[in-house]
Design a protein around this motif. Structure first.
Motif, PDB file in Angstrom:
ATOM      1  N   GLY A  82      48.761  34.048  36.537  1.00 18.88           N
ATOM      2  CA  GLY A  82      48.847  35.499  36.550  1.00 18.88           C
ATOM      3  C   GLY A  82      47.561  36.207  36.175  1.00 18.88           C
ATOM      4  O   GLY A  82      47.581  37.388  35.811  1.00 18.88           O
ATOM      5  N   ILE A  83      46.421  35.504  36.287  1.00 22.80           N
ATOM      6  CA  ILE A  83      45.132  36.105  35.956  1.00 22.80           C
ATOM      7  C   ILE A  83      44.485  36.713  37.199  1.00 22.80           C
ATOM      8  O   ILE A  83      43.880  37.785  37.144  1.00 22.80           O
ATOM      9  CB  ILE A  83      44.205  35.055  35.315  1.00 22.80           C
ATOM     10  CG1 ILE A  83      44.812  34.604  33.973  1.00 22.80           C
ATOM     11  CG2 ILE A  83      42.792  35.600  35.122  1.00 22.80           C
ATOM     12  CD1 ILE A  83      44.103  33.437  33.339  1.00 22.80           C
ATOM     13  N   LEU A  84      44.614  36.013  38.335  1.00 25.05           N
ATOM     14  CA  LEU A  84      44.104  36.499  39.619  1.00 25.05           C
ATOM     15  C   LEU A  84      45.259  36.706  40.583  1.00 25.05           C
ATOM     16  O   LEU A  84      46.355  36.189  40.389  1.00 25.05           O
ATOM     17  CB  LEU A  84      43.116  35.487  40.227  1.00 25.05           C
ATOM     18  CG  LEU A  84      41.900  35.071  39.402  1.00 25.05           C
ATOM     19  CD1 LEU A  84      41.065  34.079  40.203  1.00 25.05           C
ATOM     20  CD2 LEU A  84      41.074  36.260  38.981  1.00 25.05           C
ATOM     21  N   VAL A  85      44.982  37.453  41.643  1.00 28.34           N
ATOM     22  CA  VAL A  85      45.941  37.592  42.729  1.00 28.34           C
ATOM     23  C   VAL A  85      45.237  37.214  44.027  1.00 28.34           C
ATOM     24  O   VAL A  85      44.062  37.543  44.233  1.00 28.34           O
ATOM     25  CB  VAL A  85      46.504  39.040  42.808  1.00 28.34           C
ATOM     26  CG1 VAL A  85      45.401  40.051  43.051  1.00 28.34           C
ATOM     27  CG2 VAL A  85      47.572  39.134  43.896  1.00 28.34           C
ATOM     28  N   GLU A  86      45.910  36.481  44.879  1.00 31.13           N
ATOM     29  CA  GLU A  86      45.315  36.060  46.158  1.00 31.13           C
ATOM     30  C   GLU A  86      45.558  37.138  47.203  1.00 31.13           C
ATOM     31  O   GLU A  86      46.683  37.601  47.387  1.00 31.13           O
ATOM     32  CB  GLU A  86      45.949  34.748  46.610  1.00 31.13           C
ATOM     33  CG  GLU A  86      45.354  34.186  47.893  1.00 31.13           C
ATOM     34  CD  GLU A  86      45.952  32.838  48.256  1.00 31.13           C
ATOM     35  OE1 GLU A  86      46.229  32.638  49.450  1.00 31.13           O
ATOM     36  OE2 GLU A  86      46.144  32.007  47.348  1.00 31.13           O
ATOM     37  N   LYS A 140      43.461  28.720  42.379  1.00 34.73           N
ATOM     38  CA  LYS A 140      44.914  28.639  42.521  1.00 34.73           C
ATOM     39  C   LYS A 140      45.596  28.598  41.156  1.00 34.73           C
ATOM     40  O   LYS A 140      46.666  29.186  40.960  1.00 34.73           O
ATOM     41  CB  LYS A 140      45.293  27.402  43.340  1.00 34.73           C
ATOM     42  CG  LYS A 140      44.846  27.436  44.792  1.00 34.73           C
ATOM     43  CD  LYS A 140      45.636  28.429  45.605  1.00 34.73           C
ATOM     44  CE  LYS A 140      45.292  28.306  47.092  1.00 34.73           C
ATOM     45  NZ  LYS A 140      46.031  29.293  47.916  1.00 34.73           N
ATOM     46  N   ARG A 141      44.985  27.891  40.221  1.00 34.15           N
ATOM     47  CA  ARG A 141      45.569  27.810  38.873  1.00 34.15           C
ATOM     48  C   ARG A 141      45.545  29.168  38.195  1.00 34.15           C
ATOM     49  O   ARG A 141      46.478  29.542  37.475  1.00 34.15           O
ATOM     50  CB  ARG A 141      44.818  26.781  38.041  1.00 34.15           C
ATOM     51  CG  ARG A 141      45.114  25.355  38.458  1.00 34.15           C
ATOM     52  CD  ARG A 141      44.312  24.373  37.649  1.00 34.15           C
ATOM     53  NE  ARG A 141      44.590  23.012  38.093  1.00 34.15           N
ATOM     54  CZ  ARG A 141      43.918  21.946  37.702  1.00 34.15           C
ATOM     55  NH1 ARG A 141      42.922  22.091  36.847  1.00 34.15           N
ATOM     56  NH2 ARG A 141      44.234  20.750  38.143  1.00 34.15           N
ATOM     57  N   LEU A 142      44.461  29.915  38.396  1.00 38.85           N
ATOM     58  CA  LEU A 142      44.370  31.244  37.804  1.00 38.85           C
ATOM     59  C   LEU A 142      45.382  32.197  38.430  1.00 38.85           C
ATOM     60  O   LEU A 142      45.903  33.087  37.755  1.00 38.85           O
ATOM     61  CB  LEU A 142      42.946  31.786  37.955  1.00 38.85           C
ATOM     62  CG  LEU A 142      41.885  31.057  37.126  1.00 38.85           C
ATOM     63  CD1 LEU A 142      40.487  31.543  37.493  1.00 38.85           C
ATOM     64  CD2 LEU A 142      42.132  31.245  35.634  1.00 38.85           C
ATOM     65  N   ASP A 163      44.381  42.442  35.990  1.00 38.60           N
ATOM     66  CA  ASP A 163      44.120  43.548  35.060  1.00 38.60           C
ATOM     67  C   ASP A 163      42.914  43.314  34.160  1.00 38.60           C
ATOM     68  O   ASP A 163      42.541  44.186  33.385  1.00 38.60           O
ATOM     69  CB  ASP A 163      45.354  43.828  34.197  1.00 38.60           C
ATOM     70  CG  ASP A 163      45.806  42.613  33.395  1.00 38.60           C
ATOM     71  OD1 ASP A 163      45.025  41.649  33.284  1.00 38.60           O
ATOM     72  OD2 ASP A 163      46.937  42.634  32.889  1.00 38.60           O
ATOM     73  N   GLY A 164      42.298  42.150  34.246  1.00 41.77           N
ATOM     74  CA  GLY A 164      41.120  41.864  33.440  1.00 41.77           C
ATOM     75  C   GLY A 164      41.400  41.503  31.992  1.00 41.77           C
ATOM     76  O   GLY A 164      40.473  41.296  31.208  1.00 41.77           O
TER      77      GLY A 164
END
Length: 201
Positions: A91-95, A85-87, A113-114
Motif C-alpha cells: 500500500g505504499i505505491l499504486v500501479e 510490486k511489493r511496495l 500518500d508519501g
C-alpha cells in the motif's frame, strides 16, 4: 526528486540484495572479499536467486564486493519490478497504466500518500542528528543513501554537510555496508570516467 541512470540503479539494487543477505547471515565480507557462509534459502525469490549465484561460484577465489555487484546487476532485470510490486502490495505505491496516443503504454508507480517516505526520512534524520545507536536496517539504509549521494536531496546540502561525520561513523559500524558503499562508488567513478550515459530513471 533524485534520479539515477539505469545501470547504476541495477548496481544499487544488487548491493541492497547483498546487504539483505548479510542481515540474514547468508554472506559475510572481510576487507577485500565477499563470501557465502550459509546456503540455506531465505524464501525470498530475489535473495535466493542471488544466493544460488554465490553458492554456484563458491569454489572460485573469493571475489570483491564490486565484482559480485556487477555480476548480479547484469542479471537483475526483475529486481526492480519485484521491489515495486511489493511496495504496491504494502500500500505504499499504486500501479498505473498510462497510454500515449491510445497506443503506446507505460507503467508508473506513484506513491499513494508519501507517508512511508516521510517515516523513513524522519527516522534517518533522528538518527543522524542524535547519538542514537542505529539498528542494522538503519545502517543499511544510511549506507545505500550515502552510496547513491542522496543525502543532499534528503536533508539539503547544508544539513547533509553538518552530519557528514556522523554518516561516516555509522557507515563504519558495518563492514559489509562499507564494502557495498565503496563498491558502488567505485562503479560510479568508472561509469563517469568512461563517459557512458545510460537512460535515467
Amino acid at each position: 526528486m533524485a534520479s539515477v541512470d539505469a545501470w547504476m540503479l541495477k548496481c544499487i539494487l544488487a548491493g541492497a540484495v547483498l546487504m539483505d543477505l548479510a542481515l540474514r547471515d547468508r554472506i559475510d565480507t572481510d576487507l577485500e572479499h565477499l563470501f557465502i557462509i550459509d546456503e540455506t534459502p531465505t524464501g525470498d525469490t530475489s535473495l535466493d536467486t542471488t544466493l544460488s549465484i554465490l553458492a554456484g561460484s563458491k569454489n572460485e577465489d573469493r571475489r570483491s564486493a564490486k565484482s559480485w555487484i556487477e555480476q548480479i546487476a547484469s542479471g537483475s532485470e526483475n529486481f526492480a519490478l519485484v521491489a515495486l510490486k511489493r511496495l504496491v502490495t504494502r500500500g505504499i505505491l499504486v500501479e498505473q497504466e498510462n497510454r500515449f496516443l491510445w497506443r503506446l503504454q507505460s507503467r508508473t508507480y506513484p506513491m499513494i500518500d508519501g507517508e512511508a517516505e516521510r517515516e523513513v526520512r524522519a527516522r534517518i534524520q533522528a538518527i543522524l542528528f542524535s547519538d542514537e545507536v542505529p539498528n542494522p536496517h538503519d545502517i543499511v539504509i544510511i549506507n545505500l543513501a550515502d552510496a547513491c549521494g542522496l543525502f543532499g536531496a534528503i536533508l539539503g546540502d547544508h544539513d547533509s554537510e553538518q552530519v557528514r561525520e556522523r554518516i561516516e561513523h555509522i557507515r563504519h559500524m558495518d563492514l559489509i555496508g562499507q564494502a557495498m558503499t565503496n563498491a558502488i562508488r567505485e562503479i560510479q567513478g568508472a561509469v563517469a570516467l568512461s563517459g557512458y550515459r545510460a537512460p535515467v530513471v
